[in-house]
Design a protein around this motif. Structure first.
Motif, PDB file in Angstrom:
ATOM      1  N   MET A 101      -2.964  -3.333  -5.645  1.00 26.13           N
ATOM      2  CA  MET A 101      -1.568  -3.680  -5.876  1.00 26.13           C
ATOM      3  C   MET A 101      -1.105  -3.016  -7.162  1.00 26.13           C
ATOM      4  N   SER A 102       0.124  -2.659  -7.217  1.00 28.76           N
ATOM      5  CA  SER A 102       0.700  -1.978  -8.366  1.00 28.76           C
ATOM      6  C   SER A 102       0.784  -2.905  -9.573  1.00 28.76           C
ATOM      7  N   ASP A 103       0.952  -2.319 -10.754  1.00 27.35           N
ATOM      8  CA  ASP A 103       1.135  -3.102 -11.978  1.00 27.35           C
ATOM      9  C   ASP A 103       2.495  -3.783 -11.996  1.00 27.35           C
ATOM     10  N   ASP A 104       3.380  -3.369 -11.118  1.00 25.97           N
ATOM     11  CA  ASP A 104       4.738  -3.887 -11.024  1.00 25.97           C
ATOM     12  C   ASP A 104       4.904  -4.518  -9.642  1.00 25.97           C
ATOM     13  N   PRO A 105       4.320  -5.718  -9.434  1.00 31.33           N
ATOM     14  CA  PRO A 105       4.307  -6.291  -8.084  1.00 31.33           C
ATOM     15  C   PRO A 105       5.696  -6.647  -7.574  1.00 31.33           C
ATOM     16  N   LEU A 106       5.830  -6.632  -6.265  1.00 35.53           N
ATOM     17  CA  LEU A 106       7.066  -7.045  -5.624  1.00 35.53           C
ATOM     18  C   LEU A 106       7.035  -8.558  -5.407  1.00 35.53           C
ATOM     19  N   PRO A 107       8.174  -9.225  -5.570  1.00 37.92           N
ATOM     20  CA  PRO A 107       8.215 -10.678  -5.364  1.00 37.92           C
ATOM     21  C   PRO A 107       7.808 -11.067  -3.937  1.00 37.92           C
ATOM     22  N   ASP A 108       7.089 -12.171  -3.828  1.00 34.94           N
ATOM     23  CA  ASP A 108       6.688 -12.742  -2.538  1.00 34.94           C
ATOM     24  C   ASP A 108       5.818 -11.812  -1.698  1.00 34.94           C
ATOM     25  N   VAL A 109       5.105 -10.912  -2.357  1.00 39.11           N
ATOM     26  CA  VAL A 109       4.155 -10.039  -1.663  1.00 39.11           C
ATOM     27  C   VAL A 109       2.763 -10.483  -2.105  1.00 39.11           C
ATOM     28  N   PRO A 110       1.882 -10.837  -1.173  1.00 41.73           N
ATOM     29  CA  PRO A 110       0.560 -11.341  -1.560  1.00 41.73           C
ATOM     30  C   PRO A 110      -0.290 -10.297  -2.268  1.00 41.73           C
ATOM     31  N   ALA A 111      -1.196 -10.773  -3.084  1.00 44.27           N
ATOM     32  CA  ALA A 111      -2.080  -9.885  -3.845  1.00 44.27           C
ATOM     33  C   ALA A 111      -2.932  -9.016  -2.929  1.00 44.27           C
ATOM     34  N   ALA A 112      -3.194  -9.456  -1.707  1.00 51.70           N
ATOM     35  CA  ALA A 112      -4.023  -8.685  -0.771  1.00 51.70           C
ATOM     36  C   ALA A 112      -3.284  -7.478  -0.190  1.00 51.70           C
ATOM     37  N   ALA A 113      -1.983  -7.412  -0.380  1.00 52.81           N
ATOM     38  CA  ALA A 113      -1.192  -6.310   0.182  1.00 52.81           C
ATOM     39  C   ALA A 113      -1.530  -4.998  -0.518  1.00 52.81           C
ATOM     40  N   ILE A 114      -1.377  -3.928   0.222  1.00 51.34           N
ATOM     41  CA  ILE A 114      -1.459  -2.592  -0.361  1.00 51.34           C
ATOM     42  C   ILE A 114      -0.044  -2.035  -0.350  1.00 51.34           C
ATOM     43  N   VAL A 115       0.332  -1.408  -1.452  1.00 56.03           N
ATOM     44  CA  VAL A 115       1.684  -0.878  -1.599  1.00 56.03           C
ATOM     45  C   VAL A 115       1.620   0.640  -1.572  1.00 56.03           C
ATOM     46  N   TYR A 116       2.453   1.230  -0.734  1.00 56.86           N
ATOM     47  CA  TYR A 116       2.490   2.682  -0.569  1.00 56.86           C
ATOM     48  C   TYR A 116       3.845   3.224  -1.000  1.00 56.86           C
ATOM     49  N   PRO A 117       3.863   4.363  -1.692  1.00 57.35           N
ATOM     50  CA  PRO A 117       5.143   5.010  -2.000  1.00 57.35           C
ATOM     51  C   PRO A 117       5.632   5.742  -0.750  1.00 57.35           C
ATOM     52  N   ILE A 118       6.844   5.459  -0.349  1.00 53.81           N
ATOM     53  CA  ILE A 118       7.431   6.081   0.834  1.00 53.81           C
ATOM     54  C   ILE A 118       8.742   6.748   0.413  1.00 53.81           C
ATOM     55  N   THR A 119       8.871   8.018   0.710  1.00 52.21           N
ATOM     56  CA  THR A 119      10.061   8.766   0.331  1.00 52.21           C
ATOM     57  C   THR A 119      11.267   8.324   1.149  1.00 52.21           C
ATOM     58  N   VAL A 120      12.345   8.039   0.456  1.00 50.43           N
ATOM     59  CA  VAL A 120      13.622   7.759   1.108  1.00 50.43           C
ATOM     60  C   VAL A 120      14.367   9.094   1.159  1.00 50.43           C
ATOM     61  N   ARG A 121      14.659   9.526   2.371  1.00 48.79           N
ATOM     62  CA  ARG A 121      15.324  10.824   2.547  1.00 48.79           C
ATOM     63  C   ARG A 121      16.841  10.635   2.586  1.00 48.79           C
ATOM     64  N   TRP A 122      17.533  11.661   2.178  1.00 54.27           N
ATOM     65  CA  TRP A 122      18.996  11.634   2.230  1.00 54.27           C
ATOM     66  C   TRP A 122      19.459  11.329   3.647  1.00 54.27           C
ATOM     67  N   SER A 123      18.768  11.854   4.641  1.00 53.86           N
ATOM     68  CA  SER A 123      19.151  11.638   6.041  1.00 53.86           C
ATOM     69  C   SER A 123      18.884  10.205   6.511  1.00 53.86           C
ATOM     70  N   ASP A 124      18.205   9.387   5.704  1.00 54.71           N
ATOM     71  CA  ASP A 124      17.969   7.980   6.048  1.00 54.71           C
ATOM     72  C   ASP A 124      19.215   7.117   5.835  1.00 54.71           C
ATOM     73  N   LEU A 125      20.218   7.666   5.168  1.00 55.18           N
ATOM     74  CA  LEU A 125      21.407   6.885   4.820  1.00 55.18           C
ATOM     75  C   LEU A 125      22.400   6.838   5.974  1.00 55.18           C
ATOM     76  N   ASP A 126      23.167   5.745   6.015  1.00 58.30           N
ATOM     77  CA  ASP A 126      24.210   5.595   7.024  1.00 58.30           C
ATOM     78  C   ASP A 126      25.564   5.973   6.429  1.00 58.30           C
ATOM     79  N   ALA A 127      26.620   5.700   7.148  1.00 55.33           N
ATOM     80  CA  ALA A 127      27.970   6.062   6.712  1.00 55.33           C
ATOM     81  C   ALA A 127      28.403   5.324   5.445  1.00 55.33           C
ATOM     82  N   TYR A 128      27.728   4.221   5.109  1.00 56.20           N
ATOM     83  CA  TYR A 128      28.054   3.438   3.921  1.00 56.20           C
ATOM     84  C   TYR A 128      27.191   3.829   2.717  1.00 56.20           C
ATOM     85  N   ALA A 129      26.386   4.890   2.879  1.00 56.61           N
ATOM     86  CA  ALA A 129      25.485   5.385   1.832  1.00 56.61           C
ATOM     87  C   ALA A 129      24.359   4.398   1.527  1.00 56.61           C
ATOM     88  N   HIS A 130      24.001   3.587   2.529  1.00 52.38           N
ATOM     89  CA  HIS A 130      22.853   2.682   2.438  1.00 52.38           C
ATOM     90  C   HIS A 130      21.802   3.163   3.422  1.00 52.38           C
TER      91      HIS A 130
END
Length: 161
Positions: free
Chosen positions: A1-30
């Motif tokens: 687990m990262s040094d900067d844990p996410l809230p409500d994520v158990p310690a047993a979880a593995i955290v992966y960096p996943i690239t957010v692509r520009w093409s992942d956005l919708d018409a509202y820029a989300h």
């Protein structure tokens, strides 16, 4: 687990960096809602390699997604830094198992943008039928056990409680 844990994520979880692509956005820029399922999938592929080893590919052996549930919590905008996607095991049965997932912001951003569950079944590709999980698979999944994420659907009649 990262040094900067996410809230409500158990310690047993593995955290992966996943690239957010520009093409992942919708018409509202989300980030478009379907992309979160892709982030879950990408993290799951990495997790299977970490959990089951490089010499063995559970996906090639046969694994099917049979259900997914997602709560979209906060709209996520584009960032050059990768999102963090946590994955852990919530439940293991004879032939199926359930994973918990959470999509968080880049390091330093403790926001959880989406949370979900994915149920998978082990599948015999040749015989085209579900198969039982083996002892090695059960043991590997048990190492990454954590509580199931609470979703909005859990509060509805017929939900998980």
């Amino acid at each position: 687990m990262s040094d900067d844990p996410l809230p409500d994520v158990p310690a047993a979880a593995i955290v992966y960096p996943i690239t957010v692509r520009w093409s992942d956005l919708d018409a509202y820029a989300h980030v478009n809602n379907v992309q979160y399922l892709r982030y879950f999938e990408e993290a799951r592929v990495y997790a299977f390699k970490d959990w089951f080893g490089q010499e063995r590919d559970l996906i090639d052996e046969g694994m099917l997604v049979v259900s997914q549930a997602v709560d979209y919590l906060v709209p996520m905008e584009f960032s050059y830094a990768p999102a963090r996607v946590a994955v852990w095991c919530c439940d293991v049965g004879a032939a199926s198992f359930e994973l918990g997932c959470a999509v968080g912001g880049p390091a330093g951003d403790r926001t959880v943008y989406a949370r979900g569950r994915v149920t998978l079944v082990a599948y015999d590709l040749e015989g085209k039928t579900p198969r039982r999980l083996g002892e090695v698979e059960h043991a590997a999944l048990q190492r990454f056990m954590g509580p199931s994420p609470r979703l909005r659907s859990d509060r509805r009649p017929g939900g998980r409680g």
